[in-house]
Design an enzyme around this catalytic site. Sequence first.
Site, PDB file in Angstrom:
ATOM      1  N   HIS A 170      41.611  31.217  33.756  1.00 58.70           N
ATOM      2  CA  HIS A 170      42.172  31.479  35.037  1.00 58.70           C
ATOM      3  C   HIS A 170      43.474  31.030  35.225  1.00 58.70           C
ATOM      4  O   HIS A 170      43.763  30.282  34.498  1.00 58.70           O
ATOM      5  CB  HIS A 170      41.134  30.308  36.086  1.00 58.70           C
ATOM      6  CG  HIS A 170      41.390  30.574  37.565  1.00 58.70           C
ATOM      7  ND1 HIS A 170      42.361  30.097  38.312  1.00 58.70           N
ATOM      8  CD2 HIS A 170      40.645  31.022  38.416  1.00 58.70           C
ATOM      9  CE1 HIS A 170      42.545  30.728  39.446  1.00 58.70           C
ATOM     10  NE2 HIS A 170      41.284  31.174  39.688  1.00 58.70           N
ATOM     11  N   ASP A 204      33.296  33.301  38.749  1.00 60.15           N
ATOM     12  CA  ASP A 204      32.802  34.500  38.455  1.00 60.15           C
ATOM     13  C   ASP A 204      31.617  34.416  37.068  1.00 60.15           C
ATOM     14  O   ASP A 204      30.770  35.688  37.141  1.00 60.15           O
ATOM     15  CB  ASP A 204      33.633  35.653  38.090  1.00 60.15           C
ATOM     16  CG  ASP A 204      34.434  35.947  39.404  1.00 60.15           C
ATOM     17  OD1 ASP A 204      33.758  35.880  40.518  1.00 60.15           O
ATOM     18  OD2 ASP A 204      35.584  36.338  39.423  1.00 60.15           O
TER      19      ASP A 204
END
Length: 426
Positions: A303, A361
Amino acid sequence: MGETAKVSFGGTSVELPILKGTDGPAVVDIRKLYAEADVFTYDPGFTSTASCESKITFIDGDKGVLLHRGYPIDQLAEKSSFLEVCYLLLNGELPNAKEFETFQHNITYHTMLHDQFDRFFAGFRRDAHPMAIMVGAVGALSSFYHDSTNVEDPEQRIISSHRLIAKMPTIAARAFKYFKGQPFVHPRNDLSFSENFLRMCFSVPAEDWKPNPVLTRAMDRIFILHADHEQNASTSTVRLAGSSGANPFACIAAGIACLWGPSHGGANEEALNMLAEIGSVENIPEYVQGVKDRRYRLMGFGHRVYKNYDPRAKVMQQTCHEVLAEVGHSDDPLLKIAIELEKIALNDPYFVERKLYPNVDFYSGITLRALGFPPEMFTVLFALARTVGWISQWKEMIEDPAQKIGRPRQIYTGAAQRDYVAVDKR
Ligand code: ACO
């Protein structure tokens, strides 16, 4: 003046104030830099630039912290509801019982769409991607609700915010139904926000949707986990669009367009595809080697901001187990692959050294699939949930006295000034 930073350039020296927030790194206030030193700063992708002041969401990516109005995301996911989180994001405080009752009533009674709006859907091709429908349909809301598009009027700002939070599930469910070729299901005022949405998605004329508290709670939690994430690409798009005074429905449509991209809202679909491609636990070592050889990336890992476990991923993993157990898919081969892959990656020096952890996710695709949604709907669900974050950030921007139209600068590297050449001389 408090602490300052000094920039020296071409014989000019400018002293710039240092701003400090409640938490997070200090910020050098460069607003007078151009006026005093005739110089711009260069930061494509905004890796070191704060574009606004905000009181809504705080992230500490190194520690894996996500707070909404000061409250940790795991506490909200466990103890609150999506609608209560909407109130919190929009108004700054958790509601008392009376405030919540009024808010719930306002949202519930705004869920219906103008009857003429349904004809709008029929204009899309029968196999239209639900996100394409979302971009168009949400933009079209401004043509139906003119009475709440005056951004200067605080009351209209509240009404348009409520309309967007309330009508988004109805539009999202219609996009799903249209994509499936099934008749639209109207909202019902006696159901909760998430029950209503699931019923509008899964009821068919021959069989009504059957309420299931575990699945409804999971849907609500997924909405909470996606409600806001400070100045990400789609939120910054909403703020930039809104900085010109554009109406909120148009601004949210711009946010949806940005979210559609695979580097933003589309990653959960990719993570699910990756698990399917790996196929079985035995293939994991070979796949991980391929990642290390840089042939592909481990989707659902890493991320830009989190260099530690994404705090939303922990809640999503637990929700995933609950949903799969409830629908009788606890032995889902994709879940087995995900658990094993996570274990291997978290212990492998390649991932440890690069601080690559699962993001929200990694488990959301498996969960949404078990809830009955096809991959084409994953980003639509994200947009539905993020609408409250977008509209809260939009409202904060409009109400900020320091707000100006967003207008970045550039380094021009094109041709220097030259004279026009007639076509026969080129
Ligand atoms: N798999 C393998 N290696 C990775 C991954 C990954 N998923 N992510 C980053 N790396 C490696 C890079 O190769 C790089 O290694 P190097 O320093 O040896 O060259 C290092 O980690 C840093 O990577 P960057 O690309 O600089 O990190 P950045 O912050 O720009 O990227 C991103 C963040 C785009 C999310 C990235 O981690 C990625 O592509 N992840 C997979 C896609 C994904 O899951 N996206 C969802 C994000 S969450 C959300 O939007 C809700």
